[in-house]
Enzyme design. Structure first.
Site, mmCIF file in Angstrom:
data_model
loop_
_atom_site.group_PDB
_atom_site.id
_atom_site.type_symbol
_atom_site.label_atom_id
_atom_site.label_comp_id
_atom_site.label_asym_id
_atom_site.label_seq_id
_atom_site.Cartn_x
_atom_site.Cartn_y
_atom_site.Cartn_z
ATOM 1 C CG HIS A 66 3.190 9.271 1.600
ATOM 2 N ND1 HIS A 66 2.184 8.589 2.141
ATOM 3 C CD2 HIS A 66 4.172 8.576 1.188
ATOM 4 C CE1 HIS A 66 2.712 7.332 1.953
ATOM 5 N NE2 HIS A 66 3.740 7.232 1.286
ATOM 6 C CD GLU A 69 6.564 8.325 -2.625
ATOM 7 O OE1 GLU A 69 6.175 7.377 -3.009
ATOM 8 O OE2 GLU A 69 6.710 8.659 -1.656
ATOM 9 C CG HIS A 70 1.672 6.712 -2.970
ATOM 10 N ND1 HIS A 70 1.408 5.292 -2.808
ATOM 11 C CD2 HIS A 70 2.498 6.922 -1.919
ATOM 12 C CE1 HIS A 70 2.097 4.589 -1.783
ATOM 13 N NE2 HIS A 70 2.593 5.697 -1.213
ATOM 14 C CD GLU A 146 3.088 3.641 2.779
ATOM 15 O OE1 GLU A 146 4.275 4.071 2.734
ATOM 16 O OE2 GLU A 146 2.440 4.020 1.770
#
Length: 445
Positions: A66, A69-70, A146
């Site tokens: 994750h 991906e950012h 998040e």
């Protein structure tokens, strides 16, 4: 008839569905390209898929997929983060990315005239991102926000707790996709770069595109973009097969729990007015032949306003506002669940009713009216969902990465239509003896 998607033919170029224009090629480097040409639209959606998700991480690197991906959006050797952000905005398109348990997807939707730009930006991101320490430090804070946002949502925290318990808290597939605040804080830029180097390579890449596109032209654009980013595309190379090393769960029916209300709940105290209840256990994998029966079962049980759970718990008894059933499938594992939110004093009664409705379906079956409504709901939603290019792009990616066999929309709808009452009853009977997990998130009683 369904077609197997070959891995062992580097010259593979097959028209999978002439009627709807679905074609698949293996490009140099083992890159797989699947397209559906639709001249009725003036746009296209392009997706770049990597078969790596949170379940592929080492425990000490939880959340790295994750985080990576950012960072793909934070700048390449040719583009700044602002350049990436404006590349789609200034032509009225959009782009985003998704990290899941078993894949990562980068996608963009643009006018057909802007497909070369979209392909260039997306391939640049996955091949040549700078992955700098400063970007990690900034984006780490965004990701922590998040995660904190999810912790504030009782449905999010309840669902993640439920998944972890059913799939196995000590397995990679049972861990949260985004990791934890502790694991994200512990990640170094070297960890993220190592994750990219291991998984982001030609043999892992699947490109899917749907819209006003030409397959051969897109193949050239993809290869040019990957080569610009420094990837070597060797002629004759084969796609990488995906290996599984930490299988969790499996077919349902393992442990029998007669009294679902007697399952000790994971009790998570949160300031709220309602108690959020998750109840369920192991289901079926995504590739199971029973997946269509599962869809029909979930529709009848808790898939809409006419479903049994909605009618019984909400409409007839007024015990909850939100109540439904759900299922998820992975390549070698699956789960099913029932959800309801109610005031704390009603929890025991609602839990009993949730379990009893599934048990009744397994004992008495379903009637033809329910079966017809479920088939209509599923086939209608499926067909309407494929009206846009983004949904069809996603379907091609799932076919390639999960199922490995191509079925047309008509063939899929036919399989759903063949699900009969006996199949639903048999599956319901098995699931009703497979309850293993109960999670409650809410205030103190």
């Amino acid at each position: 008839m369904p077609s197997d998607l070959a891995f062992d033919d580097p010259a593979s170029d097959v028209m999978l569905d002439a009627a709807t224009g679905v074609r698949r090629s293996i490009l140099p480097g083992g890159v797989r390209l699947l397209t559906q040409t639709d001249p009725s639209v003036r746009s296209a959606t392009i997706g770049l898929w990597l078969p790596v998700g949170s379940r592929d991480e080492l425990p000490q690197h939880a959340g790295s997929t994750h985080v990576l991906e950012h960072l793909m959006f934070k700048g390449t050797h040719r583009r700044s983060a602002m350049d990436i952000a404006t590349a789609f905005d200034e032509v009225g398109g959009d782009s985003n990315a998704i990290t899941a348990k078993e894949h990562t997807l980068y996608f963009g939707r643009v006018r057909s005239a802007d497909v070369p730009r979209a392909v260039d930006v997306l391939t640049d991101m996955i091949t040549a991102s700078r992955l700098e320490e400063e970007a990690l430090a900034t984006e780490r804070e965004v990701i922590l926000e998040e995660l904190a946002m999810a912790e504030d949502d009782p449905t999010d925290i309840g669902y993640e707790t439920f998944l972890a318990d059913v799939l196995g808290p000590d397995t990679a597939i049972g861990r949260p996709v985004g990791g934890t605040a502790e694991s994200v804080n512990a990640l170094s830029i070297e960890d993220v770069r190592a994750h990219w180097a291991e998984h982001y390579r030609p043999g892992n890449l699947v490109v899917t595109a749907v819209g006003d596109i030409d397959h051969d032209e897109l193949a050239e654009l993809v290869q040019a973009g990957l080569r610009r980013g420094g990837w070597r595309l060797e002629p004759g190379a084969l796609p990488a097969r995906r290996l599984r090393t930490d299988a969790a769960g499996g077919e349902s029916g393992g442990g029998v729990v007669a009294n679902v209300a007697g399952i000790d709940p994971h009790r998570l105290l949160r300031p709220a007015e309602q108690n959020h209840i998750y109840l369920g256990g192991q289901g079926i994998p995504a590739v199971s032949e029973e997946r269509h029966a599962m869809s029909v079962l979930m529709s009848i049980l808790g898939g809409g306003m006419s479903s049994r759970l909605f009618q019984n718990i909400r409409e007839q008894r007024g015990l909850a506002y939100s109540v439904y059933s759900f299922s998820s499938g992975y390549r070698d594992a699956g789960l099913f669940g029932l959800y309801a939110a109610c005031r704390p004093g009603r929890t025991t009664e609602v839990v009993e009713l949730l379990g009893a409705e599934l048990a009744r379906m397994g004992e008495q079956g379903v009637d033809e009216d329910e079966l017809a409504r479920a088939r209509g709901q599923i086939t209608g939603s499926f067909a309407l969902g494929l009206e846009d290019t983004s949904s069809r792009m996603g379907r091609l990616g799932t076919i390639e990465l999960v199922h490995g066999t191509y079925s047309s929309v008509d063939e899929t709808l036919e399989k759903i239509g063949r699900v009969d009452a006996a199949a639903v009853r048999d599956l319901a009977a098995r699931l009703s003896t497979s309850f293993s997990t109960r999670v409650e998130v809410g205030p103190e009683s």
